[in-house]
Design a protein around this motif. Structure first.
Motif, mmCIF file in Angstrom:
data_model
loop_
_atom_site.group_PDB
_atom_site.id
_atom_site.type_symbol
_atom_site.label_atom_id
_atom_site.label_comp_id
_atom_site.label_asym_id
_atom_site.label_seq_id
_atom_site.Cartn_x
_atom_site.Cartn_y
_atom_site.Cartn_z
ATOM 1 N N VAL A 47 9.949 28.895 63.351
ATOM 2 C CA VAL A 47 10.348 28.645 64.739
ATOM 3 C C VAL A 47 11.100 29.841 65.339
ATOM 4 C CG1 VAL A 47 10.421 26.135 64.476
ATOM 5 C CG2 VAL A 47 12.476 27.491 63.994
ATOM 6 N N GLY A 48 11.174 30.935 64.605
ATOM 7 C CA GLY A 48 11.844 32.125 65.133
ATOM 8 C C GLY A 48 13.340 31.929 65.305
ATOM 9 N N LEU A 49 13.848 32.290 66.458
ATOM 10 C CA LEU A 49 15.281 32.237 66.734
ATOM 11 C C LEU A 49 15.729 30.921 67.378
ATOM 12 C CD1 LEU A 49 15.796 35.858 68.127
ATOM 13 C CD2 LEU A 49 16.297 35.033 65.820
ATOM 14 N N THR A 50 14.864 29.915 67.341
ATOM 15 C CA THR A 50 15.176 28.639 67.995
ATOM 16 C C THR A 50 16.468 28.026 67.473
ATOM 17 O OG1 THR A 50 12.820 28.196 68.353
ATOM 18 C CG2 THR A 50 14.329 26.327 68.496
ATOM 19 N N ASN A 51 16.645 28.037 66.149
ATOM 20 C CA ASN A 51 17.863 27.453 65.575
ATOM 21 C C ASN A 51 19.118 28.167 66.067
ATOM 22 O OD1 ASN A 51 16.644 25.423 64.003
ATOM 23 N ND2 ASN A 51 16.190 26.871 62.365
ATOM 24 N N TYR A 52 19.040 29.489 66.194
ATOM 25 C CA TYR A 52 20.198 30.264 66.644
ATOM 26 C C TYR A 52 20.506 30.007 68.120
ATOM 27 C CZ TYR A 52 19.735 32.761 62.229
ATOM 28 O OH TYR A 52 19.663 33.068 60.900
ATOM 29 N N ILE A 53 19.458 29.846 68.914
ATOM 30 C CA ILE A 53 19.649 29.550 70.339
ATOM 31 C C ILE A 53 20.310 28.174 70.498
ATOM 32 C CG2 ILE A 53 18.467 29.119 72.530
ATOM 33 C CD1 ILE A 53 16.341 31.154 71.590
ATOM 34 N N GLU A 54 19.802 27.197 69.733
ATOM 35 C CA GLU A 54 20.385 25.857 69.793
ATOM 36 C C GLU A 54 21.821 25.851 69.270
ATOM 37 O OE1 GLU A 54 17.935 23.122 67.705
ATOM 38 O OE2 GLU A 54 16.198 23.356 69.042
ATOM 39 N N LEU A 55 22.060 26.701 68.288
ATOM 40 C CA LEU A 55 23.373 26.759 67.659
ATOM 41 C C LEU A 55 24.471 27.072 68.674
ATOM 42 C CD1 LEU A 55 24.411 26.436 64.752
ATOM 43 C CD2 LEU A 55 24.301 28.930 64.535
ATOM 44 N N PHE A 56 24.231 28.061 69.503
ATOM 45 C CA PHE A 56 25.257 28.476 70.448
ATOM 46 C C PHE A 56 25.229 27.666 71.747
ATOM 47 C CE2 PHE A 56 25.046 32.054 67.572
ATOM 48 C CZ PHE A 56 26.392 32.319 67.372
ATOM 49 N N GLN A 57 24.418 26.592 71.739
ATOM 50 C CA GLN A 57 24.464 25.600 72.804
ATOM 51 C C GLN A 57 24.976 24.257 72.280
ATOM 52 O OE1 GLN A 57 20.389 25.576 74.144
ATOM 53 N NE2 GLN A 57 20.642 27.399 75.431
#
Length: 291
Positions: A47-57
């Motif tokens: 899923v690429g950087l999806t987890n990191y994007i969700e993390l900081f939201q």
């Protein structure tokens, strides 16, 4: 044999061991953080950087990040300051010094999980040791809900600092023992006061010990999971959650292995960003002093 390559031959076993037990798991964790893996049933989809994007939201993660910042600030100051004071006191020979050493070094025999259990009992409302002590001293007006929403985070930090202070005290005692007494005696002969001896001789020569103590404090503050788990489980209302505990919950309770791995990568980066520059700066400072 070329002398230029000789040191590498001695380092090769350490490099191989680190690569197998350190670097490979880190790379695996980074890969998992780029997937939506759930549990251990099988690999997830990329899923690429999806987890990191969700993390900081994620408000829960951001809250744990804020609490971790408080931990880092407190852990850098409280345990190390107390440890230096205690080390200076117990290094001297006087009646009862062995008893004081035992009291302050006892936490080293305990894990953070056991420390959490002990301090959870100390903070127990009404019947806990702390409340009983304050009542006995007539200071019951100072009693608060120690593990409640207002004081909970600082109460857990105080419990963890108790053990960290013991560790740092041992490090500083070793550092004090390595300081040549001739330097201190010569400074006293020249008329230096105790304050001048401490700030101009003792403290600068404690830099190696300080590097170890501060680095350990940073790592423990960033990873404080066991003591939070045993004392508060992150509550109440997430007031005592730290990033290490958040990583544990997402991975082993919510089974979001990809998301939990993303938190692990962030924690690793935070640790390296804080510890590595500090250690390098201290190493360069010591190199300049010894050259």
């Amino acid at each position: 044999m070329n002398a230029r390559y000789t040191p590498w031959l001695f380092l090769m076993p350490a490099i191989v061991i680190y690569g197998f037990f350190g670097a490979i798991p880190i790379l695996q964790t980074f890969y998992i953080s780029m997937t939506d893996q759930v549990g251990v049933a099988g690999a997830g989809n990329f899923v690429g950087l999806t987890n990191y994007i969700e993390l900081f939201q994620d408000e829960y993660f951001l809250n744990s990040l804020k609490n971790t910042g408080i931990w880092v600030a407190c852990f850098l100051v409280i345990p190390n300051t107390l440890a230096v004071i205690i080390a200076l006191l117990v290094k001297r020979t006087f009646w009862g010094a062995s008893i004081i050493k035992t009291v302050f070094f006892l936490p080293l025999a305990l894990s953070f999980a056991i420390v959490g259990v002990i301090w959870a009992w100390i903070y127990e409302p009404d019947v806990g040791l702390l409340d009983q002590l304050l009542i006995g001293l007539g200071l019951d007006v100072l009693i608060v809900e120690w593990l409640g929403p207002h004081a909970g985070n600082f109460s857990v930090i105080a419990a963890a600092a108790w053990r960290q202070t013991a560790f740092a005290t041992v490090i500083y005692l070793a550092g004090l023992s390595a300081i040549p007494q001739e330097l201190i005696e010569a400074a006293k002969v020249d008329g230096a006061t105790r304050r001048q001896v401490f700030f101009r001789i003792t403290l600068p020569l404690l830099k190696p010990a300080n590097t170890i103590a501060v680095s350990s404090a940073l790592i423990q503050a960033l990873l404080a999971t066991e003591i939070v788990l045993t004392m508060t489980r992150g509550g109440p209302f997430g007031m005592t959650e730290v990033v290490g505990y958040r990583m544990y919950m997402e991975t082993f309770w919510n089974y979001k292995f990809g998301y939990g791995a993303a938190i692990g990568v962030v924690v690793t980066i935070m640790t390296a960003t804080m510890v590595v520059p500090y250690v390098r700066r201290m190493a360069k400072a010591m190199e300049r002093e010894w050259s």
